[in-house]
Design a protein around this motif. Structure first.
Motif, PDB file in Angstrom:
ATOM      1  N   LYS A 229       0.815  -1.214   0.000  1.00  0.00           N
ATOM      2  CA  LYS A 229       0.000   0.000   0.000  1.00  0.00           C
ATOM      3  C   LYS A 229       0.849   1.265   0.000  1.00  0.00           C
ATOM      4  CE  LYS A 229      -3.952  -2.336   2.058  1.00  0.00           C
ATOM      5  NZ  LYS A 229      -5.000  -2.329   3.096  1.00  0.00           N
ATOM      6  N   ARG A 230       2.153   1.106  -0.190  1.00  0.00           N
ATOM      7  CA  ARG A 230       3.085   2.210  -0.438  1.00  0.00           C
ATOM      8  C   ARG A 230       3.166   3.231   0.700  1.00  0.00           C
ATOM      9  NH1 ARG A 230       5.823  -0.096  -3.874  1.00  0.00           N
ATOM     10  NH2 ARG A 230       6.422   1.681  -5.143  1.00  0.00           N
ATOM     11  N   PRO A 231       3.166   2.807   1.983  1.00  0.00           N
ATOM     12  CA  PRO A 231       3.193   3.812   3.066  1.00  0.00           C
ATOM     13  C   PRO A 231       4.467   4.639   3.083  1.00  0.00           C
ATOM     14  CG  PRO A 231       3.565   1.593   3.932  1.00  0.00           C
ATOM     15  CD  PRO A 231       3.143   1.428   2.513  1.00  0.00           C
ATOM     16  N   LEU A 232       5.597   4.029   2.750  1.00  0.00           N
ATOM     17  CA  LEU A 232       6.854   4.789   2.767  1.00  0.00           C
ATOM     18  C   LEU A 232       6.864   5.825   1.658  1.00  0.00           C
ATOM     19  CD1 LEU A 232       9.461   1.981   3.544  1.00  0.00           C
ATOM     20  CD2 LEU A 232       7.953   3.243   5.069  1.00  0.00           C
ATOM     21  N   GLN A 233       6.312   5.469   0.502  1.00  0.00           N
ATOM     22  CA  GLN A 233       6.255   6.428  -0.598  1.00  0.00           C
ATOM     23  C   GLN A 233       5.339   7.602  -0.247  1.00  0.00           C
ATOM     24  OE1 GLN A 233       6.230   3.150  -0.904  1.00  0.00           O
ATOM     25  NE2 GLN A 233       7.977   2.729  -2.232  1.00  0.00           N
ATOM     26  N   VAL A 234       4.238   7.319   0.458  1.00  0.00           N
ATOM     27  CA  VAL A 234       3.344   8.404   0.877  1.00  0.00           C
ATOM     28  C   VAL A 234       4.054   9.324   1.858  1.00  0.00           C
ATOM     29  CG1 VAL A 234       1.197   8.960   2.078  1.00  0.00           C
ATOM     30  CG2 VAL A 234       1.245   7.078   0.439  1.00  0.00           C
ATOM     31  N   ILE A 235       4.782   8.744   2.807  1.00  0.00           N
ATOM     32  CA  ILE A 235       5.519   9.568   3.774  1.00  0.00           C
ATOM     33  C   ILE A 235       6.563  10.421   3.058  1.00  0.00           C
ATOM     34  CG2 ILE A 235       7.116   9.493   5.731  1.00  0.00           C
ATOM     35  CD1 ILE A 235       5.604   6.960   6.676  1.00  0.00           C
ATOM     36  N   LYS A 236       7.279   9.832   2.112  1.00  0.00           N
ATOM     37  CA  LYS A 236       8.263  10.603   1.344  1.00  0.00           C
ATOM     38  C   LYS A 236       7.598  11.725   0.549  1.00  0.00           C
ATOM     39  CE  LYS A 236      11.416   6.680   0.646  1.00  0.00           C
ATOM     40  NZ  LYS A 236      12.021   5.785  -0.385  1.00  0.00           N
ATOM     41  N   GLY A 237       6.470  11.428  -0.098  1.00  0.00           N
ATOM     42  CA  GLY A 237       5.753  12.446  -0.858  1.00  0.00           C
ATOM     43  C   GLY A 237       5.235  13.556   0.032  1.00  0.00           C
ATOM     44  N   PHE A 238       4.741  13.182   1.224  1.00  0.00           N
ATOM     45  CA  PHE A 238       4.261  14.182   2.176  1.00  0.00           C
ATOM     46  C   PHE A 238       5.418  15.067   2.652  1.00  0.00           C
ATOM     47  CE2 PHE A 238       3.277  15.617   6.483  1.00  0.00           C
ATOM     48  CZ  PHE A 238       2.021  16.177   6.316  1.00  0.00           C
ATOM     49  N   ALA A 239       6.569  14.459   2.908  1.00  0.00           N
ATOM     50  CA  ALA A 239       7.743  15.231   3.340  1.00  0.00           C
ATOM     51  C   ALA A 239       8.159  16.235   2.271  1.00  0.00           C
ATOM     52  CB  ALA A 239       8.893  14.276   3.662  1.00  0.00           C
ATOM     53  N   LYS A 240       8.114  15.820   1.012  1.00  0.00           N
ATOM     54  CA  LYS A 240       8.464  16.730  -0.089  1.00  0.00           C
ATOM     55  C   LYS A 240       7.462  17.876  -0.168  1.00  0.00           C
ATOM     56  CE  LYS A 240       9.509  16.695  -5.037  1.00  0.00           C
ATOM     57  NZ  LYS A 240       9.640  15.852  -6.255  1.00  0.00           N
ATOM     58  N   PHE A 241       6.183  17.577  -0.011  1.00  0.00           N
ATOM     59  CA  PHE A 241       5.151  18.611   0.020  1.00  0.00           C
ATOM     60  C   PHE A 241       5.384  19.581   1.163  1.00  0.00           C
ATOM     61  CE2 PHE A 241       1.382  19.223   2.776  1.00  0.00           C
ATOM     62  CZ  PHE A 241       0.769  20.283   2.118  1.00  0.00           C
ATOM     63  N   PRO A 261      -0.266  -1.985  11.482  1.00  0.00           N
ATOM     64  CA  PRO A 261       0.805  -2.430  10.575  1.00  0.00           C
ATOM     65  C   PRO A 261       0.747  -3.943  10.364  1.00  0.00           C
ATOM     66  CG  PRO A 261       1.676  -1.007  12.312  1.00  0.00           C
ATOM     67  CD  PRO A 261       0.272  -1.371  12.703  1.00  0.00           C
ATOM     68  N   ALA A 262       0.905  -4.371   9.131  1.00  0.00           N
ATOM     69  CA  ALA A 262       0.977  -5.802   8.838  1.00  0.00           C
ATOM     70  C   ALA A 262       2.284  -6.389   9.344  1.00  0.00           C
ATOM     71  CB  ALA A 262       0.843  -6.030   7.339  1.00  0.00           C
ATOM     72  N   ASP A 263       3.252  -5.533   9.557  1.00  0.00           N
ATOM     73  CA  ASP A 263       4.576  -5.945  10.019  1.00  0.00           C
ATOM     74  C   ASP A 263       5.085  -4.853  10.962  1.00  0.00           C
ATOM     75  OD1 ASP A 263       7.567  -5.999   9.987  1.00  0.00           O
ATOM     76  OD2 ASP A 263       7.242  -7.707   8.657  1.00  0.00           O
ATOM     77  N   LYS A 264       5.703  -5.244  12.081  1.00  0.00           N
ATOM     78  CA  LYS A 264       6.135  -4.257  13.066  1.00  0.00           C
ATOM     79  C   LYS A 264       7.198  -3.303  12.521  1.00  0.00           C
ATOM     80  CE  LYS A 264       9.489  -7.450  15.193  1.00  0.00           C
ATOM     81  NZ  LYS A 264       9.860  -8.163  16.450  1.00  0.00           N
ATOM     82  N   THR A 265       7.845  -3.690  11.421  1.00  0.00           N
ATOM     83  CA  THR A 265       8.838  -2.791  10.820  1.00  0.00           C
ATOM     84  C   THR A 265       8.179  -1.648  10.051  1.00  0.00           C
ATOM     85  OG1 THR A 265       8.988  -4.078   8.763  1.00  0.00           O
ATOM     86  CG2 THR A 265      10.457  -4.705  10.563  1.00  0.00           C
ATOM     87  N   LEU A 266       6.846  -1.672   9.937  1.00  0.00           N
ATOM     88  CA  LEU A 266       6.143  -0.645   9.161  1.00  0.00           C
ATOM     89  C   LEU A 266       5.450   0.382  10.048  1.00  0.00           C
ATOM     90  CD1 LEU A 266       4.583  -2.841   6.318  1.00  0.00           C
ATOM     91  CD2 LEU A 266       6.582  -1.355   6.188  1.00  0.00           C
ATOM     92  N   ASP A 267       5.922   0.559  11.265  1.00  0.00           N
ATOM     93  CA  ASP A 267       5.377   1.583  12.157  1.00  0.00           C
ATOM     94  C   ASP A 267       5.491   2.948  11.471  1.00  0.00           C
ATOM     95  OD1 ASP A 267       4.773   3.420  14.100  1.00  0.00           O
ATOM     96  OD2 ASP A 267       6.320   2.795  15.503  1.00  0.00           O
TER      97      ASP A 267
END
Length: 400
Positions: A229-241, A261-267
Protein backbone atom coordinates in the motif's frame (compact mmCIF):
# COMPACT_ATOMS: atom_id res chain seq x y z
CA UNK A 1 -36.64 -22.30 -1.65
CA UNK A 2 -33.98 -23.31 0.88
CA UNK A 3 -31.86 -21.10 3.06
CA UNK A 4 -29.39 -18.49 1.90
CA UNK A 5 -26.18 -19.09 3.84
CA UNK A 6 -23.72 -16.17 3.98
CA UNK A 7 -20.20 -17.38 4.92
CA UNK A 8 -18.17 -14.34 5.96
CA UNK A 9 -16.29 -12.64 8.78
CA UNK A 10 -18.59 -10.38 10.79
CA UNK A 11 -18.00 -7.23 12.84
CA UNK A 12 -16.30 -6.59 15.19
CA UNK A 13 -13.56 -8.77 13.62
CA UNK A 14 -10.52 -6.62 12.89
CA UNK A 15 -10.50 -7.08 9.13
CA UNK A 16 -11.45 -4.59 6.46
CA UNK A 17 -13.74 -7.17 4.84
CA UNK A 18 -15.98 -7.66 7.91
CA UNK A 19 -17.90 -4.35 7.45
CA UNK A 20 -18.47 -5.33 3.81
CA UNK A 21 -21.00 -7.95 4.93
CA UNK A 22 -23.22 -5.23 6.42
CA UNK A 23 -23.04 -3.18 3.22
CA UNK A 24 -23.87 -6.28 1.16
CA UNK A 25 -26.87 -7.17 3.33
CA UNK A 26 -28.18 -3.58 3.42
CA UNK A 27 -27.91 -3.25 -0.37
CA UNK A 28 -29.49 -6.66 -0.90
CA UNK A 29 -32.34 -6.27 1.61
CA UNK A 30 -35.05 -5.81 -1.04
CA UNK A 31 -34.38 -9.45 -1.97
CA UNK A 32 -33.00 -10.91 1.27
CA UNK A 33 -35.88 -9.79 3.53
CA UNK A 34 -38.15 -12.39 1.94
CA UNK A 35 -35.59 -15.22 2.36
CA UNK A 36 -34.49 -17.48 5.21
CA UNK A 37 -30.94 -16.20 5.78
CA UNK A 38 -28.23 -17.71 8.00
CA UNK A 39 -24.76 -16.20 8.57
CA UNK A 40 -21.89 -18.63 9.16
CA UNK A 41 -18.60 -17.29 10.49
CA UNK A 42 -15.50 -18.35 12.39
CA UNK A 43 -14.80 -18.22 16.12
CA UNK A 44 -11.07 -18.45 15.47
CA UNK A 45 -10.52 -14.73 16.05
CA UNK A 46 -12.67 -14.20 19.14
CA UNK A 47 -16.30 -14.08 20.15
CA UNK A 48 -19.02 -12.77 17.87
CA UNK A 49 -22.62 -11.67 18.34
CA UNK A 50 -25.19 -14.34 17.51
CA UNK A 51 -27.34 -11.89 15.58
CA UNK A 52 -26.19 -9.39 12.99
CA UNK A 53 -28.60 -7.00 11.26
CA UNK A 54 -31.47 -9.15 12.54
CA UNK A 55 -30.04 -12.37 11.09
CA UNK A 56 -28.79 -15.39 13.08
CA UNK A 57 -25.02 -15.97 13.21
CA UNK A 58 -23.38 -19.31 14.04
CA UNK A 59 -19.83 -20.66 14.07
CA UNK A 60 -18.78 -22.82 11.15
CA UNK A 61 -18.41 -25.80 13.52
CA UNK A 62 -22.13 -25.54 14.32
CA UNK A 63 -23.27 -25.25 10.71
CA UNK A 64 -25.34 -28.25 9.59
CA UNK A 65 -25.60 -27.97 5.78
CA UNK A 66 -28.88 -28.67 4.06
CA UNK A 67 -29.06 -29.99 0.47
CA UNK A 68 -31.29 -27.00 -0.42
CA UNK A 69 -28.84 -24.37 0.89
CA UNK A 70 -27.67 -21.66 -1.49
CA UNK A 71 -24.27 -20.71 -0.06
CA UNK A 72 -22.81 -17.27 -0.76
CA UNK A 73 -19.20 -17.51 0.45
CA UNK A 74 -16.85 -14.54 0.65
CA UNK A 75 -13.13 -14.95 -0.08
CA UNK A 76 -10.23 -12.53 0.37
CA UNK A 77 -6.45 -12.53 0.58
CA UNK A 78 -6.32 -12.81 4.38
CA UNK A 79 -6.62 -15.39 7.16
CA UNK A 80 -10.12 -14.33 8.23
CA UNK A 81 -11.66 -16.07 5.20
CA UNK A 82 -9.91 -19.43 5.28
CA UNK A 83 -12.84 -21.11 7.08
CA UNK A 84 -14.97 -20.54 3.95
CA UNK A 85 -12.84 -22.99 1.93
CA UNK A 86 -14.09 -25.91 4.06
CA UNK A 87 -17.67 -24.87 3.33
CA UNK A 88 -16.88 -24.57 -0.38
CA UNK A 89 -15.46 -28.10 -0.49
CA UNK A 90 -18.66 -29.68 0.93
CA UNK A 91 -20.19 -29.70 -2.56
CA UNK A 92 -22.55 -32.63 -2.00
CA UNK A 93 -24.19 -30.91 0.98
CA UNK A 94 -25.68 -27.83 -0.70
CA UNK A 95 -27.67 -26.77 -3.74
CA UNK A 96 -25.41 -24.02 -5.10
CA UNK A 97 -22.19 -22.19 -4.21
CA UNK A 98 -21.82 -18.54 -5.12
CA UNK A 99 -18.31 -17.23 -4.44
CA UNK A 100 -17.76 -13.52 -3.85
CA UNK A 101 -14.12 -12.59 -4.43
CA UNK A 102 -13.08 -9.45 -2.57
CA UNK A 103 -9.64 -9.96 -4.09
CA UNK A 104 -9.04 -12.42 -6.93
CA UNK A 105 -5.30 -12.70 -6.26
CA UNK A 106 -5.18 -14.84 -3.11
CA UNK A 107 -1.88 -16.73 -3.33
CA UNK A 108 -0.53 -15.24 -0.09
CA UNK A 109 -3.54 -16.39 1.94
CA UNK A 110 -3.63 -19.80 0.26
CA UNK A 111 0.09 -20.45 0.69
CA UNK A 112 -0.21 -19.58 4.39
CA UNK A 113 -3.04 -22.12 4.71
CA UNK A 114 -0.72 -24.88 3.50
CA UNK A 115 2.38 -23.83 5.42
CA UNK A 116 3.24 -25.97 8.43
CA UNK A 117 5.21 -25.30 11.57
CA UNK A 118 8.91 -25.59 10.97
CA UNK A 119 8.68 -24.04 7.52
CA UNK A 120 7.48 -27.02 5.46
CA UNK A 121 4.61 -26.66 2.98
CA UNK A 122 1.90 -29.07 1.84
CA UNK A 123 2.93 -28.68 -1.80
CA UNK A 124 0.28 -31.08 -3.14
CA UNK A 125 -2.48 -29.11 -1.40
CA UNK A 126 -1.07 -25.80 -2.61
CA UNK A 127 -0.78 -27.13 -6.17
CA UNK A 128 -4.54 -27.78 -6.30
CA UNK A 129 -5.17 -24.05 -5.92
CA UNK A 130 -3.03 -23.05 -8.93
CA UNK A 131 -3.93 -26.08 -11.03
CA UNK A 132 -5.60 -24.09 -13.82
CA UNK A 133 -3.25 -21.10 -14.15
CA UNK A 134 0.20 -20.68 -15.66
CA UNK A 135 0.35 -24.35 -16.70
CA UNK A 136 3.84 -24.06 -18.22
CA UNK A 137 5.23 -22.47 -15.05
CA UNK A 138 3.56 -24.48 -12.28
CA UNK A 139 6.50 -26.74 -11.48
CA UNK A 140 8.83 -23.73 -11.49
CA UNK A 141 6.45 -21.74 -9.24
CA UNK A 142 6.15 -24.55 -6.69
CA UNK A 143 9.89 -25.21 -6.72
CA UNK A 144 10.70 -21.53 -6.23
CA UNK A 145 8.11 -21.22 -3.47
CA UNK A 146 9.49 -24.32 -1.74
CA UNK A 147 12.96 -22.76 -1.88
CA UNK A 148 11.54 -19.44 -0.58
CA UNK A 149 12.70 -17.55 -3.64
CA UNK A 150 9.50 -17.06 -5.64
CA UNK A 151 9.63 -13.50 -7.05
CA UNK A 152 7.25 -11.16 -5.24
CA UNK A 153 5.62 -9.93 -8.45
CA UNK A 154 4.66 -13.55 -9.27
CA UNK A 155 3.24 -14.31 -5.82
CA UNK A 156 1.20 -11.08 -5.87
CA UNK A 157 -0.35 -11.85 -9.24
CA UNK A 158 -1.18 -15.53 -8.76
CA UNK A 159 -4.94 -15.94 -8.45
CA UNK A 160 -4.85 -19.32 -6.64
CA UNK A 161 -8.58 -19.77 -7.25
CA UNK A 162 -8.52 -23.10 -9.11
CA UNK A 163 -10.54 -24.89 -6.40
CA UNK A 164 -13.07 -22.08 -6.24
CA UNK A 165 -13.44 -22.04 -10.02
CA UNK A 166 -14.14 -25.78 -10.00
CA UNK A 167 -16.54 -25.78 -7.04
CA UNK A 168 -18.55 -22.61 -7.72
CA UNK A 169 -21.79 -22.37 -9.64
CA UNK A 170 -21.20 -18.64 -10.09
CA UNK A 171 -18.54 -16.13 -9.07
CA UNK A 172 -19.11 -12.48 -8.14
CA UNK A 173 -16.29 -9.96 -8.60
CA UNK A 174 -16.21 -6.17 -8.34
CA UNK A 175 -14.10 -5.32 -11.38
CA UNK A 176 -13.91 -6.27 -15.01
CA UNK A 177 -10.18 -6.71 -14.41
CA UNK A 178 -10.93 -9.52 -11.93
CA UNK A 179 -13.42 -11.17 -14.27
CA UNK A 180 -11.00 -11.10 -17.17
CA UNK A 181 -8.13 -12.31 -14.99
CA UNK A 182 -10.20 -15.35 -13.99
CA UNK A 183 -11.49 -15.98 -17.51
CA UNK A 184 -8.34 -15.48 -19.57
CA UNK A 185 -5.45 -16.34 -17.26
CA UNK A 186 -6.77 -18.69 -14.60
CA UNK A 187 -8.95 -21.32 -16.25
CA UNK A 188 -6.62 -23.47 -18.39
CA UNK A 189 -8.23 -26.92 -18.61
CA UNK A 190 -11.43 -26.32 -16.68
CA UNK A 191 -14.96 -25.15 -17.40
CA UNK A 192 -15.66 -21.66 -16.08
CA UNK A 193 -18.64 -20.95 -13.85
CA UNK A 194 -20.67 -17.86 -14.66
CA UNK A 195 -18.84 -14.68 -13.65
CA UNK A 196 -20.92 -11.72 -12.48
CA UNK A 197 -19.43 -8.22 -12.16
CA UNK A 198 -21.20 -6.41 -9.33
CA UNK A 199 -20.69 -2.88 -8.10
CA UNK A 200 -19.19 -2.48 -4.63
CA UNK A 201 -22.08 -1.82 -2.20
CA UNK A 202 -22.31 1.81 -1.11
CA UNK A 203 -22.29 2.99 2.51
CA UNK A 204 -25.58 4.88 2.51
CA UNK A 205 -25.00 6.36 5.97
CA UNK A 206 -21.70 7.88 4.81
CA UNK A 207 -23.37 9.33 1.71
CA UNK A 208 -26.10 10.96 3.79
CA UNK A 209 -23.84 12.55 6.42
CA UNK A 210 -23.11 16.26 6.00
CA UNK A 211 -19.38 16.89 5.91
CA UNK A 212 -17.93 20.31 6.61
CA UNK A 213 -14.51 21.71 5.80
CA UNK A 214 -11.91 19.99 8.06
CA UNK A 215 -10.03 22.30 10.44
CA UNK A 216 -6.74 20.77 9.33
CA UNK A 217 -5.56 19.70 5.92
CA UNK A 218 -5.19 15.95 6.38
CA UNK A 219 -3.66 13.38 4.05
CA UNK A 220 -4.95 9.91 4.91
CA UNK A 221 -3.72 6.33 4.54
CA UNK A 222 -6.46 4.01 5.81
CA UNK A 223 -6.54 0.24 6.27
CA UNK A 224 -3.88 -2.38 6.96
CA UNK A 225 -0.43 -0.80 6.69
CA UNK A 226 1.48 -3.06 4.31
CA UNK A 227 4.36 -2.49 1.89
CA UNK A 228 2.02 -3.06 -1.07
CA UNK A 229 0.00 0.00 0.00
CA UNK A 230 3.09 2.21 -0.44
CA UNK A 231 3.19 3.81 3.07
CA UNK A 232 6.85 4.79 2.77
CA UNK A 233 6.26 6.43 -0.60
CA UNK A 234 3.34 8.40 0.88
CA UNK A 235 5.52 9.57 3.77
CA UNK A 236 8.26 10.60 1.34
CA UNK A 237 5.75 12.45 -0.86
CA UNK A 238 4.26 14.18 2.18
CA UNK A 239 7.74 15.23 3.34
CA UNK A 240 8.46 16.73 -0.09
CA UNK A 241 5.15 18.61 0.02
CA UNK A 242 5.85 19.87 3.54
CA UNK A 243 9.23 21.29 2.53
CA UNK A 244 7.52 23.29 -0.22
CA UNK A 245 5.19 25.02 2.28
CA UNK A 246 6.08 28.23 4.10
CA UNK A 247 7.06 27.34 7.66
CA UNK A 248 4.15 29.31 9.16
CA UNK A 249 1.64 27.19 7.16
CA UNK A 250 2.94 23.80 8.28
CA UNK A 251 1.05 23.65 11.57
CA UNK A 252 -2.22 23.22 9.65
CA UNK A 253 -1.27 20.00 7.86
CA UNK A 254 -1.01 16.38 8.98
CA UNK A 255 -0.55 12.86 7.66
CA UNK A 256 -2.95 10.39 9.30
CA UNK A 257 -2.56 6.59 9.26
CA UNK A 258 -5.60 4.61 10.45
CA UNK A 259 -5.01 0.88 10.73
CA UNK A 260 -2.61 -1.70 12.10
CA UNK A 261 0.81 -2.43 10.58
CA UNK A 262 0.98 -5.80 8.84
CA UNK A 263 4.58 -5.94 10.02
CA UNK A 264 6.13 -4.26 13.07
CA UNK A 265 8.84 -2.79 10.82
CA UNK A 266 6.14 -0.64 9.16
CA UNK A 267 5.38 1.58 12.16
CA UNK A 268 4.47 4.83 10.36
CA UNK A 269 5.62 7.01 13.26
CA UNK A 270 9.10 5.51 13.04
CA UNK A 271 9.30 6.19 9.28
CA UNK A 272 7.81 9.65 9.72
CA UNK A 273 10.69 10.38 12.10
CA UNK A 274 13.21 9.01 9.60
CA UNK A 275 11.90 11.44 6.96
CA UNK A 276 11.59 14.40 9.33
CA UNK A 277 7.80 14.73 9.54
CA UNK A 278 7.10 13.01 12.86
CA UNK A 279 5.45 16.13 14.37
CA UNK A 280 2.92 16.10 11.51
CA UNK A 281 2.12 12.36 11.56
CA UNK A 282 -0.70 10.65 13.47
CA UNK A 283 -1.21 6.88 13.75
CA UNK A 284 -4.55 5.49 14.93
CA UNK A 285 -4.86 1.75 15.46
CA UNK A 286 -7.57 -0.57 16.79
CA UNK A 287 -10.44 1.65 15.65
CA UNK A 288 -14.00 0.39 15.60
CA UNK A 289 -15.78 0.46 12.24
CA UNK A 290 -17.72 3.55 13.35
CA UNK A 291 -14.59 5.38 14.52
CA UNK A 292 -12.77 4.40 11.31
CA UNK A 293 -15.58 5.98 9.25
CA UNK A 294 -15.58 9.13 11.43
CA UNK A 295 -11.85 9.53 11.01
CA UNK A 296 -12.26 9.24 7.24
CA UNK A 297 -14.47 12.34 7.36
CA UNK A 298 -11.50 14.42 8.59
CA UNK A 299 -9.42 13.58 5.51
CA UNK A 300 -8.94 15.98 2.61
CA UNK A 301 -7.06 13.54 0.38
CA UNK A 302 -6.88 9.75 0.71
CA UNK A 303 -3.80 8.06 -0.73
CA UNK A 304 -5.13 4.68 -1.89
CA UNK A 305 -2.07 3.18 -3.52
CA UNK A 306 -1.16 -0.40 -4.44
CA UNK A 307 1.76 -2.31 -5.94
CA UNK A 308 2.59 -5.06 -6.75
CA UNK A 309 -0.85 -6.47 -5.81
CA UNK A 310 -3.92 -4.50 -6.84
CA UNK A 311 -6.60 -6.96 -7.87
CA UNK A 312 -9.25 -5.87 -5.39
CA UNK A 313 -11.65 -2.97 -5.35
CA UNK A 314 -10.74 -1.43 -2.02
CA UNK A 315 -13.28 -0.92 0.77
CA UNK A 316 -11.42 2.18 1.98
CA UNK A 317 -11.51 3.61 -1.54
CA UNK A 318 -15.28 3.18 -1.69
CA UNK A 319 -15.78 4.57 1.83
CA UNK A 320 -13.77 7.66 0.85
CA UNK A 321 -15.86 8.24 -2.25
CA UNK A 322 -19.13 7.71 -0.35
CA UNK A 323 -17.88 10.18 2.27
CA UNK A 324 -16.93 12.77 -0.35
CA UNK A 325 -13.18 12.51 0.24
CA UNK A 326 -10.87 13.15 -2.70
CA UNK A 327 -8.67 10.22 -3.75
CA UNK A 328 -5.18 9.67 -5.16
CA UNK A 329 -4.87 6.15 -6.55
CA UNK A 330 -2.28 3.97 -8.28
CA UNK A 331 -2.92 3.55 -11.99
CA UNK A 332 -2.66 -0.25 -12.00
CA UNK A 333 -4.76 -3.42 -12.43
CA UNK A 334 -8.31 -3.19 -10.98
CA UNK A 335 -7.81 0.42 -9.89
CA UNK A 336 -7.51 1.50 -13.52
CA UNK A 337 -11.28 1.03 -13.82
CA UNK A 338 -12.07 3.26 -10.87
CA UNK A 339 -12.70 6.98 -10.75
CA UNK A 340 -10.14 9.04 -8.86
CA UNK A 341 -9.05 12.65 -8.57
CA UNK A 342 -5.39 11.81 -9.11
CA UNK A 343 -3.75 8.80 -10.74
CA UNK A 344 -0.27 8.02 -9.45
CA UNK A 345 2.34 6.35 -11.62
CA UNK A 346 4.16 3.19 -10.49
CA UNK A 347 7.37 4.45 -12.12
CA UNK A 348 9.76 4.85 -9.14
CA UNK A 349 11.22 7.97 -10.75
CA UNK A 350 7.77 9.60 -10.86
CA UNK A 351 5.72 8.12 -8.02
CA UNK A 352 6.88 10.27 -5.09
CA UNK A 353 6.81 13.45 -7.15
CA UNK A 354 3.24 12.72 -8.29
CA UNK A 355 2.14 11.96 -4.73
CA UNK A 356 3.62 15.27 -3.59
CA UNK A 357 2.01 17.17 -6.48
CA UNK A 358 -1.42 15.66 -5.70
CA UNK A 359 -1.09 16.64 -2.04
CA UNK A 360 -0.08 20.19 -2.99
CA UNK A 361 -2.99 20.56 -5.42
CA UNK A 362 -5.47 19.43 -2.76
CA UNK A 363 -3.86 21.67 -0.15
CA UNK A 364 -4.42 24.64 -2.42
CA UNK A 365 -8.08 23.62 -2.82
CA UNK A 366 -8.41 23.38 0.96
CA UNK A 367 -6.53 26.64 1.62
CA UNK A 368 -8.26 28.72 -1.06
CA UNK A 369 -11.57 26.92 -1.75
CA UNK A 370 -13.14 29.86 -3.59
CA UNK A 371 -10.31 30.33 -6.06
CA UNK A 372 -9.25 26.78 -6.99
CA UNK A 373 -11.64 24.78 -9.16
CA UNK A 374 -12.99 21.38 -8.13
CA UNK A 375 -12.45 18.77 -10.79
CA UNK A 376 -12.72 15.00 -10.84
CA UNK A 377 -11.15 12.80 -13.45
CA UNK A 378 -13.79 11.24 -15.64
CA UNK A 379 -14.01 7.46 -15.94
CA UNK A 380 -11.66 6.64 -18.79
CA UNK A 381 -13.26 3.46 -20.11
CA UNK A 382 -16.72 2.88 -21.57
CA UNK A 383 -17.39 -0.22 -19.45
CA UNK A 384 -20.77 -1.96 -19.22
CA UNK A 385 -22.92 -1.16 -16.21
CA UNK A 386 -22.29 -3.48 -13.27
CA UNK A 387 -25.01 -5.40 -11.44
CA UNK A 388 -26.27 -3.84 -8.21
CA UNK A 389 -26.17 -6.11 -5.15
CA UNK A 390 -29.95 -6.66 -5.27
CA UNK A 391 -29.80 -7.41 -9.00
CA UNK A 392 -26.96 -9.89 -8.49
CA UNK A 393 -28.77 -11.74 -5.69
CA UNK A 394 -32.01 -11.86 -7.68
CA UNK A 395 -30.15 -13.21 -10.71
CA UNK A 396 -28.45 -15.87 -8.59
CA UNK A 397 -31.68 -17.01 -6.95
CA UNK A 398 -33.49 -17.18 -10.29
CA UNK A 399 -31.07 -19.92 -11.32
CA UNK A 400 -31.29 -21.82 -8.04
Amino acid sequence: MGRIVLASPVPPMNTGTAPYLGLFIAAGLPVLRSQDVLIVTTAEFGRFDHHYMGMPVIAVEDYDPDPDDVVIAFFANNRFHRFAYAIAEAAERRKRLISVLHEPQCFHAISNMYSRRGGSVDMAGLAEHIKYEMPKLQEWILAKFSDRCLPQIVSCNLVAQSKILRLSDAIIVHSYYAGLKLSLESSHGTALPEIIVMQFPHDQSAIERVRGRPDKFTVGCFGWIALSKRPLQVIKGFAKFLLALPEEARSDVELKFAGSPADKTLDPLYWAKVYGVESHCVHLSGLSDEAFAREMESVSLLCNLRFPSCGETSGTLNLARDTGVRVAMSCYQAFREEEADYFISLDPEREIGEISAAIMAEYQRWRWPDTVGRTRTEQRYALPKKFSVAEAISYILAGA
